[in-house]
Design a protein around this motif. Structure first.
Motif, PDB file in Angstrom:
ATOM      1  N   ASN A   1      49.027  55.778  14.761  1.00  0.00           N
ATOM      2  CA  ASN A   1      49.483  57.163  14.571  1.00  0.00           C
ATOM      3  C   ASN A   1      49.320  57.615  13.125  1.00  0.00           C
ATOM      4  OD1 ASN A   1      51.446  55.625  13.375  1.00  0.00           O
ATOM      5  ND2 ASN A   1      53.157  56.444  14.551  1.00  0.00           N
TER       6      ASN A   1
ATOM      7  N   GLN B   1      48.467  61.313  12.156  1.00  0.00           N
ATOM      8  CA  GLN B   1      49.344  62.388  12.609  1.00  0.00           C
ATOM      9  C   GLN B   1      50.146  63.014  11.459  1.00  0.00           C
ATOM     10  OE1 GLN B   1      51.679  60.818  15.838  1.00  0.00           O
ATOM     11  NE2 GLN B   1      49.919  60.645  17.199  1.00  0.00           N
ATOM     12  N   ARG B   2      50.254  62.308  10.338  1.00  0.00           N
ATOM     13  CA  ARG B   2      50.873  62.850   9.123  1.00  0.00           C
ATOM     14  C   ARG B   2      50.078  62.341   7.935  1.00  0.00           C
ATOM     15  NH1 ARG B   2      57.308  63.599   9.800  1.00  0.00           N
ATOM     16  NH2 ARG B   2      57.444  63.515  12.083  1.00  0.00           N
TER      17      ARG B   2
ATOM     18  N   PRO C   1      45.516  65.563   9.262  1.00  0.00           N
ATOM     19  CA  PRO C   1      46.909  65.154   9.506  1.00  0.00           C
ATOM     20  C   PRO C   1      47.927  66.204   9.068  1.00  0.00           C
ATOM     21  CG  PRO C   1      45.662  63.329   8.592  1.00  0.00           C
ATOM     22  CD  PRO C   1      44.787  64.538   8.496  1.00  0.00           C
TER      23      PRO C   1
ATOM     24  N   GLU D   1      48.048  68.603  11.921  1.00  0.00           N
ATOM     25  CA  GLU D   1      48.726  67.964  13.043  1.00  0.00           C
ATOM     26  C   GLU D   1      50.233  67.911  12.795  1.00  0.00           C
ATOM     27  OE1 GLU D   1      49.577  66.572  16.534  1.00  0.00           O
ATOM     28  OE2 GLU D   1      47.512  67.088  15.982  1.00  0.00           O
TER      29      GLU D   1
ATOM     30  N   THR E   1      53.076  69.606  15.146  1.00  0.00           N
ATOM     31  CA  THR E   1      54.199  68.846  15.691  1.00  0.00           C
ATOM     32  C   THR E   1      55.499  69.620  15.537  1.00  0.00           C
ATOM     33  OG1 THR E   1      53.108  66.734  15.224  1.00  0.00           O
ATOM     34  CG2 THR E   1      55.508  66.690  15.501  1.00  0.00           C
TER      35      THR E   1
END
Length: 694
Positions: free
Chosen positions: A411, A414-415, A436, A439, A443
Motif C-alpha cells: 500500500n 496510497q500515501r 500517492p 490517492e 481517500t
C-alpha cells in the motif's frame, strides 16, 4: 515427447549419413533424392529438412513449442547440473527450425512421427550444424539467464523445484529467500536502501518528464540483460523504513541485496528479453499467462511515477466540485492539502532520492497557512498511519484475498510520506510523490462523498477539455441519438484528416491484479480499456454509417461530420496501468478476446464476467458493422489506444493546435521499442534525451 524419450531416440540412432559425405550420388540416394547430372550438398540438406517437415501432418505449432520446452530443459540441465547437451541441443534446434518453416500449418494436436523427424534432424546436424554454443546462448538468452540465476540461488542454499522445463523455487525456499532479503534490508535501513536505489538510477532521470526511465531494453538478438527489480526493492525499503543510521549500510551488504533480488526476479521469469515477443499472435488462454506476467513484471520492475508539477493543477481541477474549501477534521480543507502537496513537490524538485523535511519547512512554502493545519495534514492525510507501509507484503504476488483483509499486499503508493517520529517526514523521491498525493486526497473525499470514483468522470473530462483549450485545440462533447441508438462522447478532437474520440473510465488497477491475478487483471482492463473502446466503437460505427453525429452539449447542437476522415479511439484512465497501457499489448488483448467468452467458478466474480462477455458481444457486433462480409480481419484495433490522464498532459506539452496534437500522438503510433513504457518511448522518439539502460 519428453526429454527422456527424445534422448533415447537420439542415443539409439547410428551414424548412417557420414559415410556418404565423399560420394554425393550416394548421399542423394540416402536422403531419397533421384539421380542427377549435377549434385549439391545443399540439396541433400534441403531434402532432410523436407523430410522433417512432412513427418508431421498437423500440430506444427505444438511441435515447435515442444522443441522449445525441451531446449529450455536442456539449458537448465547444462547450467544447473553440468550436463553436456550440445548435440541434443543442436538436433532440437534444427528440428524446430525445419518445422517452423512449414507452409500452411495445421492447427490442433500433433499428428506425425517424432522418431522419424528426430532421426532426420540428427542426419541434418551431422551434415553441418548452423549453430554454435555462443550463438545458441544469444538466441536463448532468456533461458540461460533464468537458469544461471537459479544456479546461483541453489548454490546459496535455496531449493529448486523442477518439473520438465518448469523451474521455480520451492514455496518454502521462496519464503526463506524473501525473509533473508528483508532481514538484510532491515539491517541496512529502508531509507539507506532507497538512497542507493535512486543513486543507481539517477542517470535515467528525465527533467522534462520528472521521472526515471527505468525500462527493459529487449534485444532483437534475444540477448537482453536481466533487470534489477528496483520497484520491489523500494517496496521492501518502505516496509523496513527506519531512521537513517542502521548498522549494515555497506557496499558489501548492498551488493548482496541487489544480487539476491535480481536472481529472485530472474527466476520468477516475467521479464521480456526479445522485442518480437510483443508481435506474437496469442489466444485467450495464452492471454491469461500474459496478464499474470505483465502484472508481476510491473510490481518487480516498474516504478509508478507521475510528474510532480502536474499534481496541484490536476487536483485543483478534478476536486473543484467536491467542496474543496469545506473544513475537515482538525480544520483543514482539500485546498490546504493541495497547497501542502505542492510545497512538498517544490521542496523535492531538485533532489534525487529520499528527502526529509519538517512541518516548519513546509510552512515556509504555504503562504502563511495555519501551522496546526499543516501538521494535521502531514499526519492525518499524507503520511502512512502505521509509521511504515507494506507491513503485510513480502512477495510480489502478495495481495488481498477475495473477501479477506485489505491490508495484505503493498500500500506504499496510497500515501506519499513516511515518518517514524512524526517530526521528520520522508518522501522517497520527487517522482514518487504526485500520484500517492492524489490517492490520499481521494481517500479523504471517499469518506464524504459516496461513490466518489463514479463521480469523477465529468471533472476529468472538464479538466482535459480545458487543457486542450489552453493549447489551442477545440473539443466537442455531448449526447447524440435517441432510444437504443444513442450515445455520449466524452471528448472529441478534430483535425483536417483525423477524428479522435476520448472515452474516460475511472477504474483503477487493483492490488489483486498487480499481484498477478489474471482474472482480476482481465476484469480491471474490461472495466477500463475495453469498456471505453466499446463506447468509442459505437461512435465510430454511427459516424461511418450515417456520415455525421449531432452532439447535444447543454442544448447546443453541433454536427460532427465524418468527411472520410481517419478515426482514432483513445481509452483514458485517471491512474496508470503500467505495461498494460502499451499499444501493442492493447492490440493483442483485443485480438485475443473479441471472439471469446469467459466463465469463472468464483461466485463473487460471476456478475463481472457476465458483464465482460456482454462487452465482448458488443465488440463483435461493432466489427460486423465496420467490416461487413469480412471473414479475416487485419489489425482491426490498430487505431485503438489506452492512455492515462498524466500521459495526455505530457502530449499537450508539444501541442499548440489540433495538428500539433495529432503529430505528438503519432510519434509513438508506428514504433514499438519493446519497453512497454509510453513515457520512455515518447521521450526517445522526441529526441529529448538518449535512451539508456537501466
Amino acid at each position: 515427447m519428453d526429454l527422456t524419450a527424445f534422448k533415447a531416440v537420439v542415443d539409439a540412432y547410428p551414424d548412417g549419413v557420414s559415410k556418404h559425405f565423399g560420394d554425393l550420388a550416394s548421399l542423394y540416394a540416402f536422403v531419397g533424392l533421384p539421380e542427377s547430372t549435377s549434385y549439391s550438398r545443399d540439396d541433400a540438406r534441403d531434402a532432410l529438412y523436407e523430410k522433417i517437415r512432412v513427418s508431421f501432418a498437423a500440430g506444427q505449432k505444438e511441435v515447435v513449442n515442444r522443441c522449445q520446452s525441451l531446449i529450455t530443459e536442456l539449458i537448465q540441465n547444462q547450467i544447473i547440473d553440468g550436463e553436456r547437451v550440445d548435440f541434443y541441443f543442436a538436433i532440437l534446434d534444427h528440428l524446430k527450425d525445419a518445422v517452423r518453416s512449414t507452409k500452411g500449418w495445421v492447427d490442433g494436436s500433433v499428428q506425425g512421427d517424432w522418431t522419424a523427424a528426430i532421426q532426420h534432424a540428427i542426419d541434418h546436424v551431422r551434415m553441418g550444424d548452423f549453430g554454435t554454443p555462443e550463438s545458441r546462448e544469444r538466441g536463448y538468452a532468456r533461458e540461460y539467464i533464468v537458469a544461471r540465476a537459479a544456479k546461483r540461488l541453489k548454490d546459496a542454499g535455496f531449493v529448486l523445484q523442477r518439473d520438465a522445463e518448469k523451474l521455480a523455487l520451492t514455496q518454502s525456499a521462496e519464503t526463506q529467500l524473501v525473509a533473508r532479503l528483508e532481514q538484510m534490508i532491515a539491517a541496512m535501513g529502508g531509507i539507506n536502501l532507497a538512497r542507493r536505489v535512486f543513486r543507481e538510477i539517477a542517470h535515467l532521470y528525465d527533467n522534462r518528464q520528472e521521472r526515471y526511465h527505468v525500462v527493459p531494453h529487449p534485444s532483437a538478438t534475444n540477448a537482453g540483460t536481466p533487470q534489477i527489480p528496483w520497484n520491489y526493492l523500494l517496496l521492501l525499503a518502505a516496509k523496513h523504513f527506519s531512521g537513517p543510521r542502521p548498522t549494515e549500510n555497506t557496499e558489501e551488504a548492498w551488493n548482496i541485496i541487489r544480487g539476491t533480488a535480481a536472481n529472485y526476479a530472474a527466476v520468477l521469469d516475467v521479464q521480456v528479453y526479445n522485442p518480437f515477443f510483443f508481435w506474437q499472435q496469442i489466444d485467450a488462454h495464452r492471454l491469461l499467462e500474459w496478464l499474470q506476467q505483465f502484472a508481476v513484471h510491473d510490481t518487480l520492475f516498474r516504478i509508478p511515477q507521475v510528474r510532480g508539477s502536474d499534481v496541484a493543477k490536476l487536483a485543483t481541477s478534478i476536486f473543484a466540485g467536491f467542496e474543496p474549501s469545506e473544513r475537515h477534521q482538525n480544520g483543514w480543507t482539500i485546498n490546504d492539502v493541495i497547497a501542502v502537496c505542492q510545497a512538498v513537490m517544490e521542496l523535492s524538485r531538485t533532489v534525487r532520492g529520499p528527502i526529509a523535511f519538517t512541518a516548519r519547512e513546509i510552512s515556509g512554502n504555504c503562504n502563511g497557512m495555519n501551522a496546526g493545519h499543516i501538521k494535521a495534514i502531514l499526519d492525518d492525510v499524507l503520511t502512512h498511519p502505521s509509521g511504515a507501509p507494506n507491513q503485510l507484503f513480502s512477495k510480489p504476488t502478495d495481495a488481498p484475498p477475495v473477501g479477506g483483509s485489505n491490508d495484505i499486499g503493498h500500500n506504499f503508493y496510497q500515501r506519499p510520506l513516511v515518518s517514524f517520529d512524526r517530526k521528520s517526514y520522508w518522501l522517497f523521491d520527487h517522482a514518487l510523490g504526485a500520484m500517492p498525493s492524489l490517492e490520499a486526497m481521494m481517500t479523504i473525499l471517499r469518506g464524504r462523498f459516496k461513490g466518489l470514483d463514479g463521480l469523477l468522470g465529468v471533472p476529468i473530462e472538464t479538466f482535459l477539455r480545458n487543457e486542450f483549450a489552453r493549447r489551442g485545440v477545440p473539443t466537442l462533447a455531448g449526447k447524440y441519438g435517441a432510444k437504443k441508438d444513442d450515445g455520449e462522447c466524452d471528448v472529441v478532437v478534430e483535425t483536417p484528416d483525423t477524428i479522435i474520440f476520448f472515452e474516460m473510465k475511472k477504474k483503477a488497477l487493483t492490488r489483486r491484479a498487480q499481484a498477478g491475478s489474471s482474472a482480476h487483471a482481465l476484469l480491471d482492463l474490461a472495466k477500463s480499456a475495453l469498456a471505453a473502446q466499446v463506447q468509442a466503437g459505437w461512435h465510430e460505427v454511427r459516424l461511418r454509417r450515417d456520415g455525421y453525429i449531432d452532439l447535444d452539449e447543454n442544448g447546443n447542437i453541433i454536427r460532427l461530420h465524418h468527411n472520410g476522415r481517419h478515426i482514432e479511439r483513445v481509452a483514458v484512465s485517471l491512474t496508470q496501468f503500467g505495461g498494460f497501457q502499451d499499444r501493442v499489448f492493447l492490440h493483442r488483448l483485443l485480438e485475443a478476446i473479441y471472439n471469446s467468452n469467459f466463465s469463472v467458478t468464483e461466485p463473487t466474480m460471476k456478475k463481472d464476467f457476465a458483464e465482460l462477455n456482454d462487452l465482448l458481444q458488443e465488440l463483435r457486433d461493432q466489427l460486423t458493422q465496420l467490416f461487413p462480409g469480412t471473414t479475416s480481419l487485419d489489425r482491426p484495433f490498430f487505431h485503438c489506444w489506452f492512455l492515462s490522464v498524466p500521459q495526455i498532459i505530457l502530449l499537450l506539452d508539444d501541442t499548440h493546435d489540433p495538428a500539433s496534437f495529432r503529430a505528438a500522438l503519432w510519434k509513438t503510433r508506428h514504433i514499438a521499442t519493446g519497453s512497454s513504457d509510453f513515457y520512455h518511448d515518447y521521450a526517445y522518439l522526441s529526441g529529448w534525451k538518449p535512451a539508456q539502460r537501466s
